[in-house]
Design a protein around this motif. Sequence first.
Motif, mmCIF file in Angstrom:
data_model
loop_
_atom_site.group_PDB
_atom_site.id
_atom_site.type_symbol
_atom_site.label_atom_id
_atom_site.label_comp_id
_atom_site.label_asym_id
_atom_site.label_seq_id
_atom_site.Cartn_x
_atom_site.Cartn_y
_atom_site.Cartn_z
ATOM 1 N N MET A 1 0.785 -1.250 -0.023
ATOM 2 C CA MET A 1 0.124 -0.019 -0.067
ATOM 3 C C MET A 1 0.911 1.230 -0.088
ATOM 4 O O MET A 1 2.090 1.241 0.462
ATOM 5 N N LYS A 2 0.397 2.316 -0.616
ATOM 6 C CA LYS A 2 1.306 3.734 -0.495
ATOM 7 C C LYS A 2 0.327 4.665 0.529
ATOM 8 O O LYS A 2 -0.977 4.434 0.358
ATOM 9 N N TYR A 3 1.025 5.321 1.327
ATOM 10 C CA TYR A 3 0.491 6.484 1.962
ATOM 11 C C TYR A 3 1.276 7.570 1.807
ATOM 12 O O TYR A 3 2.509 7.574 1.783
ATOM 13 N N THR A 4 0.756 8.622 2.259
ATOM 14 C CA THR A 4 1.243 10.025 2.370
ATOM 15 C C THR A 4 0.804 10.600 3.774
ATOM 16 O O THR A 4 -0.339 10.782 3.886
ATOM 17 N N TYR A 5 1.649 11.010 4.383
ATOM 18 C CA TYR A 5 1.478 11.848 5.570
ATOM 19 C C TYR A 5 2.173 13.054 5.692
ATOM 20 O O TYR A 5 3.498 13.081 5.065
ATOM 21 N N THR A 6 1.898 13.952 6.549
ATOM 22 C CA THR A 6 2.905 14.987 7.108
ATOM 23 C C THR A 6 3.532 14.666 8.355
ATOM 24 O O THR A 6 3.177 14.041 9.278
ATOM 25 N N ALA A 7 4.919 15.055 7.976
ATOM 26 C CA ALA A 7 5.891 14.712 9.034
ATOM 27 C C ALA A 7 6.320 16.340 9.551
ATOM 28 O O ALA A 7 6.254 17.134 8.666
ATOM 29 N N VAL A 8 6.476 16.349 10.958
ATOM 30 C CA VAL A 8 6.788 17.442 11.501
ATOM 31 C C VAL A 8 8.245 17.613 11.798
ATOM 32 O O VAL A 8 8.785 16.482 12.576
ATOM 33 N N PHE A 9 9.238 18.354 11.333
ATOM 34 C CA PHE A 9 10.764 18.351 11.689
ATOM 35 C C PHE A 9 10.996 19.627 12.522
ATOM 36 O O PHE A 9 10.659 20.882 12.266
ATOM 37 N N MET A 10 11.691 19.393 13.815
ATOM 38 C CA MET A 10 12.110 20.475 14.632
ATOM 39 C C MET A 10 13.646 20.531 14.891
ATOM 40 O O MET A 10 13.916 19.361 15.457
ATOM 41 N N PRO A 11 14.248 21.706 14.371
ATOM 42 C CA PRO A 11 15.677 21.479 14.941
ATOM 43 C C PRO A 11 15.900 21.563 16.397
ATOM 44 O O PRO A 11 15.191 22.150 17.187
ATOM 45 N N THR A 12 16.822 20.777 16.782
ATOM 46 C CA THR A 12 17.403 21.027 18.333
ATOM 47 C C THR A 12 17.698 22.411 18.613
ATOM 48 O O THR A 12 17.917 23.154 17.638
#
Length: 132
Positions: free
Chosen positions: A1-12
Amino acid sequence: MKYTYTAVFMPTEDGTEYYARVPDLPGCVTTGENLEDAIAEITDAASGWLVVAEDEGLDIPAPSAQDAIVHEPGSILSLVQVDTLAYRAATDTRSVRKNVSLPAWMAELADKRGINCSQLLQNALKAQLNAG
């Protein structure tokens, strides 16, 4: 299956790494040495999360709209795409024995022509499953 989600990236705080999470997939978090690495790591983490959910018959959450995702100022939101079939093909390299029945004449002719039936079946299944 193929999925698309939003990821959140936060710099240290010191900017040397990125924390990454997929809010729609509880517990799907990781870190990366830089943004590119964090994207690769969260894609891998999401792939593992989704493979387990598929295998266990768990509910797989629908992706949230990006504007509905809560995040801190300075975060970067990005779409990540996961293909669990491709992930399985790359990571699950175990061989499983399957018995198949062939007409005797077909098995004999394949043997005479040096055809590896196991490899032929694998290739045909990959093509049929669009797995590689």
